[in-house]
Design a protein around this motif. Structure first.
Motif, PDB file in Angstrom:
ATOM      1  N   PRO A   1     -16.962 -34.659  -1.974  1.00 16.33           N
ATOM      2  CA  PRO A   1     -17.264 -33.620  -1.356  1.00 16.33           C
ATOM      3  C   PRO A   1     -18.765 -32.974  -1.621  1.00 16.33           C
ATOM      4  CG  PRO A   1     -15.103 -33.507  -2.522  1.00 16.33           C
ATOM      5  CD  PRO A   1     -15.811 -34.864  -2.784  1.00 16.33           C
ATOM      6  N   SER A   2     -19.338 -33.321  -2.440  1.00 16.06           N
ATOM      7  CA  SER A   2     -20.708 -33.017  -2.567  1.00 16.06           C
ATOM      8  C   SER A   2     -21.642 -33.361  -1.508  1.00 16.06           C
ATOM      9  CB  SER A   2     -21.178 -33.410  -3.943  1.00 16.06           C
ATOM     10  OG  SER A   2     -21.210 -34.628  -4.127  1.00 16.06           O
ATOM     11  N   HIS A   3     -21.175 -34.531  -0.985  1.00 15.13           N
ATOM     12  CA  HIS A   3     -22.085 -34.957   0.023  1.00 15.13           C
ATOM     13  C   HIS A   3     -21.729 -34.260   1.373  1.00 15.13           C
ATOM     14  CE1 HIS A   3     -22.981 -39.175  -1.997  1.00 15.13           C
ATOM     15  NE2 HIS A   3     -23.302 -37.966  -2.514  1.00 15.13           N
ATOM     16  N   PHE A   4     -22.418 -33.586   1.936  1.00 10.87           N
ATOM     17  CA  PHE A   4     -22.001 -32.796   3.050  1.00 10.87           C
ATOM     18  C   PHE A   4     -22.544 -33.518   4.476  1.00 10.87           C
ATOM     19  CE2 PHE A   4     -22.220 -29.117   5.938  1.00 10.87           C
ATOM     20  CZ  PHE A   4     -21.334 -28.246   5.494  1.00 10.87           C
ATOM     21  N   GLY A   5     -21.467 -34.547   4.810  1.00  8.25           N
ATOM     22  CA  GLY A   5     -21.512 -35.377   5.961  1.00  8.25           C
ATOM     23  C   GLY A   5     -22.629 -36.409   6.036  1.00  8.25           C
ATOM     24  N   LEU A   6     -22.779 -37.264   6.916  1.00 11.59           N
ATOM     25  CA  LEU A   6     -23.825 -38.235   6.775  1.00 11.59           C
ATOM     26  C   LEU A   6     -24.280 -38.476   8.374  1.00 11.59           C
ATOM     27  CD1 LEU A   6     -22.224 -40.850   8.103  1.00 11.59           C
ATOM     28  CD2 LEU A   6     -21.187 -41.079   5.765  1.00 11.59           C
ATOM     29  N   SER A   7     -25.401 -39.432   8.154  1.00 14.72           N
ATOM     30  CA  SER A   7     -26.264 -39.301   9.493  1.00 14.72           C
ATOM     31  C   SER A   7     -25.798 -40.506  10.224  1.00 14.72           C
ATOM     32  CB  SER A   7     -27.763 -39.807   9.041  1.00 14.72           C
ATOM     33  OG  SER A   7     -28.029 -41.005   8.518  1.00 14.72           O
ATOM     34  N   ILE A   8     -26.071 -40.521  11.559  1.00  9.72           N
ATOM     35  CA  ILE A   8     -25.567 -41.844  12.376  1.00  9.72           C
ATOM     36  C   ILE A   8     -25.977 -42.992  11.855  1.00  9.72           C
ATOM     37  CG2 ILE A   8     -25.888 -42.637  14.670  1.00  9.72           C
ATOM     38  CD1 ILE A   8     -25.826 -39.957  15.845  1.00  9.72           C
ATOM     39  N   ALA A   9     -27.187 -43.039  11.516  1.00  5.83           N
ATOM     40  CA  ALA A   9     -27.849 -44.401  10.884  1.00  5.83           C
ATOM     41  C   ALA A   9     -27.023 -44.830   9.592  1.00  5.83           C
ATOM     42  CB  ALA A   9     -29.235 -44.131  10.536  1.00  5.83           C
TER      43      ALA A   9
END
Length: 925
Positions: free
Chosen positions: A567-575
């Protein structure tokens, strides 16, 4: 090897058994499912709702149906060329009276033929003891249960047993002498010492004298022989029957007379087991449990005899072709997972195998495991995170901090909650590890001064700092990938507890298997045993500390609070998403792609809705503030505190946004579902109330709050809430369609949890095990297939106009599964190629190609749509402007496999053209 095209998970229960499953086989086939994915079907504890509490792995669970019904289901699947992926449970069995292997151990102790079947202290090669095996299943203190008359002695054909409600445990044979000699003089006086019946009884007592000197099969044979003689005598002679019945009554005591229970207390003190209050299991534990569940005792499947015994029926059903694949439950609980998988492979051969393995971000499966992959939690978290708008993290941090008052980072919270679980639930297990570590350290001059207390604290530091579920050291050595984690953990532990540096240095030396040259072979074995033992506890601690505690406390954005998530990672990139998919295609092309399971914290479409909030920080903040002000009057004032607290209130609002039903008919039961979820959530958080110690004041305040804010009459909150929620639900539909298409076309095998082919707005179990309306789904599927044949664009128009019923999602699944079957090689072994998107909305499109030989299939899935279309509108046609997709190697697109339209585009294709009639696209070249 049979590789599934798509799996469908069924939760078998007494209400949904083999006969009922047989009725949906045609539906699954028509849907495009290739393999039934079954929850455990082996004999489980009576009334089990999940099947993981197995009591006999050598039998099919009779509660699920007859043998004939099972065979009919198997034949129905095979007639349609469908496979059967079976979930199996090698780690544990139920601590239950129906577990005959365990009952034999409790009755016969070390002489039992099954003593090596269970992971109990008796079986430890080092630091083992023969103290009575704990039975921590009493609802209160042992003395109170005894003197209340809740613990009772009984006698029947099975012999003498001690009973506590449904728990029934046989007594050791030596105790029969204690029981039968009580008031024996009275019987002798009545019958006469030379009476044939009394002489027979004396002969039985004489036979009992030899029992302590017997072992192994001799003891077991003598036990059955003597018990049989006594039962025959009991049936044949009324005087003996009256004598035994009177003794039973005497031993069972009289409530209100504590001394009357002395006989039963003395009898129980002789046993190979010890009845105890269930809370004792947290601090005194001499058997290994599944996580912290006293009612599930771990199995020593690392013993080859046990491996064969517990898997005999599984191997038989694989050999017969009934099972075509296996899903291994809780692989991390095993003493030696690598060895287990090697043995399994030797027995089942070329069979599809996945494991329930929670991979943390950046972690991979051990490359030496000869399996097809995981059950899909890793995919779930990646595909979910790509719909969380990363650019808004700082704003969401601020919103959460201001509303809840909580500023503790997730990393700090995890360490804190792991320590809590160690202190409250695993203290006894840590004690056992510390004793073994002390025995090892005493052999070294640099470890001789370590104290048990210091070693316990050092072990706790190591366990709480592990960033992954476990490492996989065994007799073959240390995996280099694990070395990195160990070194990181030790350094983090030293930073946090510098006074334990010497102890931590020693533990690091052990974990890295840096054997001293003077160690004997036996000492190396003990060292390795400790390391492999310790590895079995990092997983349960992660599960209980993170999944079942921290994820209910850290409520910044609940869509990210998922099993295996971060939960500490707020999303991720398309790459990052493309890199993840490329790695899976290269190393685990047949792993499972899940979006909902029986263990997820919330259904896939709840997450799809909540991710929309990440795009609207300002509006979200305004809404939450307004709701809180409206609902302040429904809170309960207790001294200086107001209940529920703001953190739980914040989580509740997200839950309502995510799970509020589409259709009015489902609203009647919604309040009850939310209250059940709220109660579980606050107990799991372990802040104001817990499962171990309920706080009625806080619990009642929370449930009262839910009732009040969801009241249907004259409710100002709902008047404000519902318009906002409806808008979020619309964007959630769009997220769900994109998520579903990505699951169906990414590398791996798409898995559908029962019922999730329509909107899955479930909350955590048991909510996600509610009955599924398959009749409705069958009707919908027939209508969709007819509509596709008649006029697919007209069908799509109708589906888009009425999204609430979920048919639009079902339509997408039908079309995408049809494409998977038509282009089987593309999706099973085809390359994965990210595609470049250009134009004003390029960051809103996820696109990739799957290629094999001369076939290419292209996936186009939009995201972040609140800035593209207004609520209620669809992202179709001209809204995409000049945004276009660069086609690989100048390929020409010929067809949209979802809308069945012919397309003409070469080199590049406008997103407006690809998404002319439907919100996602699957293009064939």
């Amino acid at each position: 090897m049979r590789i599934p095209q798509a799996t469908y998970r069924i939760q078998f229960t007494a209400d949904f058994g083999f006969d009922v499953a047989n009725q949906i086989v045609d539906y699954l086939t028509d849907l495009g499912i290739s393999d039934l994915y079954a929850s455990p079907i082996f004999k489980a504890r009576a009334g089990s709702t999940h099947g993981y509490d197995v009591v006999d792995p050598t039998q099919i669970n009779p509660e699920l149906g007859t043998e004939a019904a099972f065979e009919q289901l198997v034949q129905a699947l095979q007639r349609r060329q469908m496979g059967w992926l079976q979930d199996i449970v090698p780690n544990h069995m139920a601590y239950d009276s129906a577990n005959r292997w365990l009952m034999d151990v409790l009755e016969n102790g070390p002489a039992s033929n099954y003593v090596n079947y269970f992971d109990i202290a008796w079986n430890s090669p080092f630091a083992g003891n023969h103290q009575p095996i704990l039975v921590p299943l009493l609802g209160n203190f042992y003395g109170e249960c005894l003197e209340n008359g809740e613990i009772q002695l009984r006698y029947d054909q099975a012999g003498l047993t001690v009973n506590y409600y449904s728990l029934c445990i046989p007594l050791r044979l030596e105790s029969y002498a204690t029981f039968l000699t009580h008031n024996l003089g009275k019987l002798a006086k009545h019958l006469g010492r030379k009476h044939p019946v009394f002489v027979r009884l004396l002969g039985i007592l004489y036979s009992l004298k030899s029992v302590p000197d017997l072992s192994g099969q001799q003891r077991l044979d003598q036990t059955e022989f003597v018990k049989g003689l006594l039962w025959d005598l009991y049936l044949e002679n009324q005087d003996v029957k009256a004598f035994i019945d009177e003794n039973i009554q005497t031993f069972n005591g009289e409530p209100g007379d504590p001394d009357s229970f002395n006989w039963l207390d003395g009898l129980l003190s002789e046993q190979f087991f010890r009845l105890a209050f269930w809370k004792v299991g947290a601090e005194e534990m001499n058997y290994r449990r599944f996580f912290t569940v006293n009612e599930l005792i771990s199995v020593k499947v690392e013993e080859i005899k046990v491996f064969h015994a517990t898997h005999a029926l599984i191997f038989k059903l694989i050999e017969q072709g009934t099972f075509t694949g296996l899903r291994i439950d809780h692989i991390d609980g095993l003493y030696n997972p690598t060895q287990y998988l090697e043995w399994l492979q030797e027995k089942v051969g070329d069979v599809y195998i996945t494991v329930e393995k929670i991979l943390q971000p950046g972690e991979d499966l051990p490359q030496n495991w000869s399996i097809q992959g995981t059950s899909g939690y890793d995919y779930l978290n990646y595909v979910n995170a790509i719909f969380c708008q990363t650019e808004n993290q700082a704003q969401f941090d601020q919103i959460y901090w201001q509303f809840s008052g909580r500023r503790t980072s997730f990393e700090e919270l995890v360490a804190e909650k792991k320590q809590l679980i160690l202190d409250k639930n695993l203290a006894g297990d840590v004690d056992n590890l510390a004793v073994l570590l002390k025995q090892i350290s005493n052999r070294y001059r640099y470890g001789n001064d370590f104290t048990i207390n210091g070693l316990k604290r050092a072990i706790a530091e190591v366990l709480t700092r592990f960033p992954v579920y476990r490492t996989y050291t065994n007799e073959s050595g240390l995996l280099e990938s694990d070395r990195i984690y160990i070194e990181q953990v030790i350094q983090a532990a030293k930073d946090h507890a510098p006074l334990l540096q010497h102890e931590l240095d020693f533990i690091e030396k052990l974990l890295l298997l840096e054997y001293d040259s003077f160690l004997t072979s036996a000492e190396k074995d003990q060292w390795l045993y400790l390391v492999m033992r310790l590895q079995q506890y990092t997983g349960p601690l992660m599960a209980k500390g993170v999944e079942d505690t921290a994820l209910y406390v850290y409520n910044r954005l609940l869509s990210l609070n998922e099993v295996g998530g971060e939960p500490s990672h707020f999303g991720l990139s398309i790459a990052e998403f493309h890199d993840f998919n490329r790695h899976r295609q290269a190393h685990w092309p047949h792993t499972m792609n899940a979006t909902s399971t029986h263990d997820t914290k919330r259904g896939e479409d709840v997450r799809a809705r909540l991710n929309v909030l990440s795009e609207l920080p300002q509006e979200w903040q305004q809404q939450v503030q307004a709701w809180s002000e409206l609902n302040q009057i429904h809170k309960t004032q207790v001294k200086q505190a107001t209940f529920p607290d703001s953190n739980d209130e914040y989580a509740l609002y997200q839950t309502l946004v995510g799970a509020y039903p589409f259709v009015e008919s489902e609203q009647a039961g919604f309040v009850g579902r939310v209250k059940d979820y709220m109660l579980k959530s606050i107990r799991e958080a372990k802040l104001y109330t817990t499962w171990l110690r309920n706080n009625p004041t806080y619990e009642e305040a929370c449930l009262k709050f839910v009732d009040a804010i969801l009241a249907t009459e004259d409710n100002p909150f709902l008047q404000v809430f519902l318009p906002f929620q409806h808008g979020i639900a619309h964007y959630g539909v769009l997220n769900s369609l994109s998520q579903t298409l990505l699951k169906l076309t990414s590398p791996g095998v798409p898995d559908f949890y029962q019922g999730s082919e329509l909107w899955d707005l479930s909350l955590v179990d048991p909510d996600n095990r509610r009955p599924i309306n398959f009749a409705q789904r069958q009707t919908y599927l027939a209508q969709i297939k007819a509509g596709i044949q008649a006029d697919v664009l007209k069908l799509i128009s109708n589906l888009l106009a009425n999204p609430a019923n979920g048919k639009i999602k079902l339509f997408l699944i039908v079309q995408a599964l049809k494409a998977r079957n038509k282009h089987r090689a593309v999706f099973q072994i085809g390359d994965y190629q990210p595609l470049e998107v250009e134009g004003p909305h390029k960051n809103h499109i996820i696109a990739f190609a799957r290629r094999h030989a001369n076939s290419t299939v292209i996936t186009i899935a939009p995201r972040y749509l609140t800035s593209i279309v207004e609520p209620g509108e669809y992202p179709l046609g001209s809204v995409w402007g000049d945004t276009y997709l660069q086609l690989p190697d100048g390929l020409a697109v010929q067809q949209n496999l979802i809308t069945v339209e012919s397309l003409a585009a070469e080199g590049k294709i406008l997103i407006a053209q690809a998404l002319q009639h439907f919100p996602v696209a699957l293009l064939a070249t």
